[in-house]
Design a protein around this motif. Structure first.
Motif: not given
Length: 480
Positions: A135-141
């Motif tokens: 989910p961190l990756a998702r937050d960072l695009g």
């Protein structure tokens, strides 16, 4: 007058290891392959774990930057302890839960940095125990990539357990079985062979409640939010599990890039191996015929009980096979009194206390068999060296790996049914040892040599792992 175009920055990848040597080292090896192909990397670490990165940083100057953050505080982890080294296996859930707290400080760092300095983060590569990085990756695009230090089968089984919430069989017996219908071949394992982490999740007490659901959530994030899985494996070993995306891994894309570890020379260049230690043990091995010596080591986490060590020692003596037995620092006191002296006097056995040059020893021509706990790093080291295995699984993915090696790859023979504290029958184990070193072990040793050749081809240009790695790097480049 035309203005010169600004140089194109290499794609930037954030790397998130899990602080256990058996997890961190293969991920750093994989990260080194990415850096060698021109990607920029930032590796998340903590002050006490920073020294582990030193060889990696030195090998890739300018391409790799550490992101050093305070280790998350936890009432369950002693002060100053920032890795699982020296910790019993039951500490793993505590570390998985504690590391989830890194998500916010890493995100804050990523959002505070200037992309113009070293390029935007296009991908996050994280160990499968760090599911919060998805989910961190998702937050960072960015694309979230799960790195598995285990093989495909060894990763699919625990993800299946946490995804399906498999309950302990009603019979409540260790021999009760659990099925995995969505995995090719529909494997079946006894409840006692299910990973200790999942059994802790199902059977833990009230004191574990705070960590239980966060641990499961880490596995679900891998399945539900990742872009794909990268495995330290090769198609010659696990091809049937790579033919199509697996339901238990969320039907995510899969890349097999192993073995990722560099091919150390005879002196050993990894894990602190020294030329002196390798040469000393090599000199002891030199007089023995090719393939006649059994190398015995159960990794850094498994501590043998006195009863198990006594059974193993008796089997080694009764079999009369030449051996090298590596006992970890925590197991050194359990070697039966007088055993080491008798083995040395007979000139056919040596006990190594603490660390041993495993890579160099496995590559010595005299070593034909590796009695192993079936940890995946040891499996790949043995496979790359062309050494057949005697399986003695203890926990984690080791029972799954043992079955794969014996039944599918045919490069191993069972030594002990395994499990912490389970002692083999000394007479039966002695017979197994004598048989495999003799004619009965010839076919398995030959197959191990074939697998070594296949592993070498896989990582060379034109090989399957080389192609998967190049394909993955190109896709990461395209993300920008």
């Amino acid at each position: 007058m035309e203005t010169a175009a600004a140089p194109t920055l290499a794609p930037h990848v954030l790397v998130v290891p899990f602080p256990a040597q058996g997890h961190a080292l293969p991920l750093l090896d994989f990260a080194g392959l990415l850096a060698a192909r021109g990607l920029r990397l930032t590796v998340v670490t903590s002050p006490a774990n920073l020294p582990l990165l030193s060889p990696f940083l030195a090998a890739h100057p300018g391409a790799v930057t550490p992101l050093t953050l305070p280790f998350p505080s936890s009432s369950s982890i002693p002060p100053g302890v920032e890795s699982t080294r020296g910790c019993p296996p039951e500490y793993f859930p505590v570390f998985i839960h504690a590391l989830t707290a890194l998500r916010e400080p890493v995100r804050a760092w990523a959002r505070s940095r200037s992309p113009s300095d070293d390029g935007p983060i296009v991908a996050v590569v994280a160990d499968f125990f760090c599911g919060w990085a998805q989910p961190l990756a998702r937050d960072l695009g960015a694309a979230g990539i799960v790195f598995s230090p285990s093989g495909v089968l060894g990763a699919a089984v625990p993800h299946s357990l946490f995804r399906r919430l498999v309950r302990r069989p009603a019979a409540a017996e260790e021999s009760s079985v659990v099925t995995f219908p969505a995995i090719p071949g529909e494997p079946v394992y006894q409840w006692r062979e299910v990973s200790m982490l999942y059994r802790w999740f199902v059977e833990g007490g009230e004191e574990d409640e705070q960590a239980r659901e966060p641990v499961r959530r880490n596995f679900l994030w891998n399945v539900e939010e990742s872009w794909g899985f990268v495995f330290n494996t090769l198609r010659a070993l696990e091809g049937r599990y790579l033919e199509q995306p697996l339901e238990d891994l969320g039907f995510r894309r899969m890349w097999a890039v192993g073995p990722v570890a560099p091919d150390a020379d005879a002196a050993g260049a990894r894990g602190g191996e020294t030329a002196v230690a390798a040469a000393s043990l090599g000199a002891w091995l030199d007089p023995f015929p090719e393939g006649s010596v059994v190398y015995v080591s159960f990794g850094s986490q498994a501590v043998l009980t006195p009863g198990v060590a006594a059974a193993l020692a008796e089997a080694l003596e009764r079999s009369a096979v030449p051996f090298v037995w590596v006992v970890g620092a925590g197991s050194s006191g359990v070697v039966p009194k007088g055993f080491e002296v008798r083995a040395a006097s007979a000139g056919r056995g040596v006990v190594v206390r603490g660390w041993a040059p495993q890579l160099a020893t496995l590559r010595h021509p005299a070593v034909g068999w590796f009695m192993t706990h079936c940890g995946w790093n040891s499996v790949l080291e043995s496979a790359a060296a062309g050494v057949a295995m005697l399986t003695w699984p203890m926990t984690a993915d080791q029972f799954v790996n043992a079955r794969l090696l014996v039944d599918e790859a045919r490069v191993a023979v069972p030594a002990c049914a395994g499990g912490f504290g389970v002692a083999p029958d000394p007479g039966e184990l002695a017979t197994v040892l004598a048989d495999v070193v003799g004619e009965k072990g010839r076919d398995v040793r030959a197959r191990a040599k074939e697998l070594a050749a296949e592993a070498a081809r896989a990582v060379m240009e034109g090989g399957s792992s080389y192609a998967d790695l190049d394909g993955l790097v190109q896709e990461i480049r395209n993300l920008r």
